[in-house]
Motif scaffolding. Structure first.
Motif, PDB file in Angstrom:
ATOM      1  N   GLU A  55       0.809  -1.222   0.000  1.00 28.07           N
ATOM      2  CA  GLU A  55       0.000   0.000   0.000  1.00 28.07           C
ATOM      3  C   GLU A  55       0.843   1.274   0.000  1.00 28.07           C
ATOM      4  O   GLU A  55       0.482   2.255  -0.667  1.00 28.07           O
ATOM      5  CB  GLU A  55      -0.961   0.010   1.196  1.00 28.07           C
ATOM      6  N   PRO A  56       1.988   1.320   0.735  1.00 27.61           N
ATOM      7  CA  PRO A  56       2.772   2.566   0.744  1.00 27.61           C
ATOM      8  C   PRO A  56       3.290   2.995  -0.622  1.00 27.61           C
ATOM      9  O   PRO A  56       3.604   4.176  -0.819  1.00 27.61           O
ATOM     10  CB  PRO A  56       3.940   2.231   1.696  1.00 27.61           C
ATOM     11  N   VAL A  57       3.408   2.075  -1.577  1.00 25.53           N
ATOM     12  CA  VAL A  57       3.862   2.447  -2.916  1.00 25.53           C
ATOM     13  C   VAL A  57       2.698   2.500  -3.900  1.00 25.53           C
ATOM     14  O   VAL A  57       2.903   2.507  -5.116  1.00 25.53           O
ATOM     15  CB  VAL A  57       4.950   1.477  -3.422  1.00 25.53           C
ATOM     16  N   GLY A  58       1.463   2.488  -3.374  1.00 24.56           N
ATOM     17  CA  GLY A  58       0.291   2.637  -4.220  1.00 24.56           C
ATOM     18  C   GLY A  58      -0.239   1.366  -4.826  1.00 24.56           C
ATOM     19  O   GLY A  58      -1.161   1.408  -5.648  1.00 24.56           O
ATOM     20  N   PHE A  59       0.296   0.222  -4.425  1.00 28.11           N
ATOM     21  CA  PHE A  59      -0.168  -1.064  -4.957  1.00 28.11           C
ATOM     22  C   PHE A  59      -1.165  -1.649  -3.964  1.00 28.11           C
ATOM     23  O   PHE A  59      -0.867  -2.568  -3.213  1.00 28.11           O
ATOM     24  CB  PHE A  59       1.017  -1.990  -5.161  1.00 28.11           C
ATOM     25  N   THR A  60      -2.361  -1.130  -3.959  1.00 30.48           N
ATOM     26  CA  THR A  60      -3.371  -1.507  -2.974  1.00 30.48           C
ATOM     27  C   THR A  60      -3.802  -2.959  -3.158  1.00 30.48           C
ATOM     28  O   THR A  60      -4.040  -3.416  -4.274  1.00 30.48           O
ATOM     29  CB  THR A  60      -4.592  -0.584  -3.104  1.00 30.48           C
ATOM     30  N   GLY A  61      -3.902  -3.673  -2.031  1.00 24.63           N
ATOM     31  CA  GLY A  61      -4.379  -5.047  -2.049  1.00 24.63           C
ATOM     32  C   GLY A  61      -3.298  -6.077  -2.307  1.00 24.63           C
ATOM     33  O   GLY A  61      -3.592  -7.288  -2.328  1.00 24.63           O
ATOM     34  N   ALA A  62      -2.044  -5.654  -2.472  1.00 20.59           N
ATOM     35  CA  ALA A  62      -0.961  -6.587  -2.767  1.00 20.59           C
ATOM     36  C   ALA A  62      -0.136  -6.869  -1.514  1.00 20.59           C
ATOM     37  O   ALA A  62       0.129  -5.972  -0.708  1.00 20.59           O
ATOM     38  CB  ALA A  62      -0.064  -6.039  -3.871  1.00 20.59           C
ATOM     39  N   ARG A  63       0.281  -8.132  -1.348  1.00 23.85           N
ATOM     40  CA  ARG A  63       1.109  -8.520  -0.218  1.00 23.85           C
ATOM     41  C   ARG A  63       1.970  -9.717  -0.589  1.00 23.85           C
ATOM     42  O   ARG A  63       1.607 -10.531  -1.435  1.00 23.85           O
ATOM     43  CB  ARG A  63       0.264  -8.847   1.006  1.00 23.85           C
ATOM     44  N   LEU A  64       3.118  -9.809   0.090  1.00 22.65           N
ATOM     45  CA  LEU A  64       4.021 -10.925  -0.101  1.00 22.65           C
ATOM     46  C   LEU A  64       4.317 -11.536   1.268  1.00 22.65           C
ATOM     47  O   LEU A  64       4.863 -10.875   2.145  1.00 22.65           O
ATOM     48  CB  LEU A  64       5.334 -10.473  -0.759  1.00 22.65           C
ATOM     49  N   ASP A  65       3.923 -12.791   1.458  1.00 20.71           N
ATOM     50  CA  ASP A  65       4.280 -13.537   2.665  1.00 20.71           C
ATOM     51  C   ASP A  65       5.505 -14.383   2.343  1.00 20.71           C
ATOM     52  O   ASP A  65       5.554 -15.050   1.309  1.00 20.71           O
ATOM     53  CB  ASP A  65       3.119 -14.427   3.102  1.00 20.71           C
ATOM     54  N   TYR A  66       6.460 -14.375   3.246  1.00 16.45           N
ATOM     55  CA  TYR A  66       7.714 -15.073   2.978  1.00 16.45           C
ATOM     56  C   TYR A  66       8.153 -15.870   4.197  1.00 16.45           C
ATOM     57  O   TYR A  66       7.789 -15.575   5.338  1.00 16.45           O
ATOM     58  CB  TYR A  66       8.818 -14.074   2.591  1.00 16.45           C
ATOM     59  N   SER A  67       8.949 -16.897   3.933  1.00 17.03           N
ATOM     60  CA  SER A  67       9.516 -17.717   4.999  1.00 17.03           C
ATOM     61  C   SER A  67      10.820 -18.302   4.501  1.00 17.03           C
ATOM     62  O   SER A  67      10.879 -18.881   3.412  1.00 17.03           O
ATOM     63  CB  SER A  67       8.554 -18.844   5.393  1.00 17.03           C
ATOM     64  N   LEU A  68      11.879 -18.133   5.294  1.00 15.84           N
ATOM     65  CA  LEU A  68      13.197 -18.658   4.953  1.00 15.84           C
ATOM     66  C   LEU A  68      13.727 -19.441   6.144  1.00 15.84           C
ATOM     67  O   LEU A  68      13.757 -18.926   7.272  1.00 15.84           O
ATOM     68  CB  LEU A  68      14.152 -17.517   4.594  1.00 15.84           C
TER      69      LEU A  68
END
Length: 713
Positions: A567-580
């Motif tokens: 959202e802070p860069v204007g890409f509303t509704g987008a998310r990345l879940d990660y696990s390493l």
């Protein structure tokens, strides 16, 4: 589903006086903060279903149904899976050691989700999203539930009245070597009738898999055979379950849970030699297992002498018949040869547990005691195929027998705030167990072992929480390892070992959770496991192999997981879940000396899950990438790699309101990765000069098309 009328104050999650929980990401992300008790109506009564408010300065992440509206969730599980940076820890069921202290990282209305047959995800999937009032993410050491540490989710839910039905259907179109799967899914109904909450569910749990590919077998003489092998797996499990919750006068609460699992699994392995032509060979292995499991459990909680007493009972029983047959046809006119192995197993567990909670000396206390009785009875038979097609029994007494364990444990726990920002939880306990084997290697042994843990939690700031846990625990012995076993697919067997001991371990976990405001959050965990009496394959005096104990083993590593929001860069509704996950492990090789890696401690795992809920629409799309590196497995006379897909890529598209349903289409294994089977077999203990043969097999699965259809009424 969960009536507020039946909830007692003693089982509501509490933040202790002066304690500070997890960072207040809700404030930074614009989520509704916890501010006042939430009231719900049920059966004409108004009851507070909220936990007692945190002390001044305390904080927690709080998510309300409005925060999940863009995902159109159907269940509590759908909501919890969308909490930024939270990963569900589904420990505690199955083959765990008794019931013990709470494990995992999910609570429901402040109560642990204790079951041996139901996973946390199974239980959460049956709770309609409309019943969820809010989800709180709190630091486990700041709660009065012994055994929890790190970030814990408490789902606050109640019944909305009436009967609610929800369903999920998960068909799968066949890949190249498999079959279509049509009957996977679950349907559940929940309702409230006065002070009684009822949930019933039926679930189809089939598994259809298939693969095929080339297998090169190289013998010590240098001769190479090219073979083509296929495998087909078909499981058709069905599960029925129910749970009842009843509110008694005086704030007492009674729960009863029951489940029945019907199991059926078939597997075919076929292989034919392509070259050289002078040695045609056909081999087929067929395995069939069928049986059923049931579990009945319940608990009763009530006020007593200024505290709360909880009495828990559980009975579990498994029955399984297994049959495996291997046949080899040289295709030269010589009679077919073969082996038949059959096994009948009954196992069970009976548990009684009592927990008494009370507040004293500015802290929370719990005294608990548990008695657990485990049992296994097995009959195994081995036959050889004669030229006339009949089977002749072989002597195999070590595969028949029984194992029982009677175990008694007790512990006392104390939780308190040490400072306004530091909280502590201390558990001290021990256990006595007696293991007895019947059959050809009858033997009885007893053990006395200490257990316990120390957890510390520090809220360094509103956005940073650090926790440390040091734990001493005893593992659960797999009784099947005590008896002899035969594997026709790999042409090997395990000898019996009536002196096998449960492992013990020290567990160290240091975890830091950081909130980055509107960008998301991250959790870093450093861990180490030091085992004594570690179980692996060891040589026997007769030159065979069996499950046995070695002195020590170690696993250590780093885990980083979280969520990045766009959202802070204007890409509303987008998310990345990660696990390493990065792991190192070692134990002393009982055959050659030196160090070997622990098989199940994969050295590298990376998971990336991208999701975009397109604003002002009902559409969403996403992708998932998995990369895993595996350790080899070792036996006395062989070693190798045997694992499924190591690199996986999937894409999905979802519509959240298609005729009132949520519909998702997903294409998996886009990278067309293969199943790996590399095996090195020796004539005697592993060494450099006595290699009999090696196998190098790769099997394709193909791309897999899956659908998910969810609905409710």
């Amino acid at each position: 589903m969960f009536s507020p009328v039946v909830m007692g104050e003693g089982r509501i999650t509490r933040l202790r006086r002066g304690a500070v929980g997890a960072s207040a990401a809700a404030l930074a992300l614009g989520f509704t903060p916890w501010s006042a008790p939430v009231f719900a109506q049920a059966d004409g009564a108004s009851e507070d279903v909220a936990p007692a408010p945190p002390a001044e300065g305390a904080a927690r992440e709080v998510f309300t149904p409005a925060d999940f509206a863009s995902f159109a969730p159907r269940s509590a599980l759908d909501m919890l899976e969308r909490v930024p940076g939270f990963a569900i820890d589904d420990r505690g069921g199955g083959q765990g050691r008794g019931l013990g202290q709470a494990s995992g990282n999910v609570l429901l209305n402040g109560e642990r989700l204790a079951s041996k047959s139901d996973s946390i995800t199974d239980q959460l999937a049956r709770i309609p999203a409309g019943n969820v009032i809010r989800i709180e993410i709190v630091d486990g050491a700041a709660l009065d539930v012994p055994g929890l540490t790190g970030r814990v989710a408490n789902i606050v839910a109640n019944s909305t009245g009436g009967v609610q039905v929800q369903f999920e259907w998960r068909p799968q179109l066949a890949a190249e070597y498999s079959k279509n799967r049509w009957l996977e899914g679950v349907i559940s109904a929940s309702g409230t009738f006065g002070a009684l909450d009822v949930t019933v569910a039926a679930e189809g749990k089939p598994f259809y898999g298939g693969s095929g590919g080339t297998n090169y077998v190289t013998f010590a003489s240098g001769r190479v055979e090219e073979r083509f092998s296929t495998g087909l797996e078909q499981g058709d499990d069905t599960k029925y379950s129910t749970s009842l919750r009843y509110g008694l006068p005086g704030g007492a609460v009674a729960n009863i849970n029951a489940s029945l699992l019907l199991r059926r699994f078939r597997e075919w392995e076929r292989e034919r030699t392509l070259s050289p032509d002078v040695a045609p060979l056909y081999e087929e292995i067929f395995s069939l297992s069928r049986g059923y499991d049931y579990e009945v459990g319940g608990d009763l909680e009530f006020a007593l002498a200024g505290g709360r007493l909880t009495l828990i009972g559980l009975e579990r029983y498994d029955r399984l018949t297994f049959r495996s047959q291997s046949e080899v046809d040289p295709a030269t006119g010589v009679p077919v040869t073969g082996i038949l192995f059959s096994r009948f197993t009954e196992s069970g567990e009976r548990i009684g547990r009592a927990e008494y909670d009370w507040a004293m000396l500015d802290g929370d206390w719990q005294l608990s005691g548990e008695a657990a009785f485990n049992r296994l009875d097995r009959t195994s038979d081995l036959f050889t195929l004669e030229p006339d097609g009949t089977f002749t029994p072989l002597d195999f007494p070590a595969g028949t027998g029984g194992v029982t364990e009677d175990r008694y444990s007790a512990s006392i726990s104390h939780s308190r705030a040490l400072t306004p920002t530091v909280s502590m939880q201390l558990i001290v306990g021990g256990e006595y167990s007696r293991i007895q084997q019947t059959g050809s290697g009858a033997l009885a042994r007893s053990f006395r072992r200490p257990n316990g843990s120390l957890s510390l939690s520090w809220s360094a700031s509103e956005r940073l929480n650090v926790s440390l846990k040091i734990e001493r625990r005893t593992g659960q012995l797999d009784f099947a390892d005590v008896l002899a076993e035969v594997n026709l697919a790999d042409d090997n067997q395990n000898a019996a070992n009536n002196e096998l001991r449960p492992d013990q371990r020290w567990a160290y976990d240091l975890e830091a959770a950081r909130d980055f405001g509107p960008w998301g959050n991250a959790t870093l965990r450093i861990f180490q496991r030091d085992f004594s009496d570690y179980t692996t394959f060891v040589p026997t005096p007769t030159g065979g192999s069996a499950r046995g104990n070695i002195e020590t083993a170690r696993i250590q590593g780093v885990e980083l997981y979280g969520t990045v929001r766009f959202e802070p860069v204007g890409f509303t509704g987008a998310r990345l879940d990660y696990s390493l996950n990065l792991r190192e492990s070692s134990y002393t090789d009982p055959v050659l000396g030196g160090a070997l890696p622990v098989g199940f401690a994969e050295p590298f795992e990376l998971e990336l899950d991208w999701r975009h809920d397109i604003p002002v629409t009902d559409w969403a799309w996403g992708a998932a990438l998995r990369r895993t590196r595996f350790n080899p497995s070792y036996r006395v006379a062989e070693y190798g790699y045997d694992h499924r897909i190591g690199n996986a890529l999937a894409l999905f598209v979802e519509h959240k309101d298609l005729l009132g349903l949520t519909v998702q289409a997903k294409m998996s294994n886009l990278l067309q990765d293969e199943l790996v089977y590399d095996r090195y077999v020796f004539d005697g203990p592993r060494g450099a000069d006595n290699l009999l043969f090696r196998e190098n097999r790769r099997r394709e699965i193909g791309r897999v098309m899956e659908f998910i259809v969810k609905g409710s009424f």
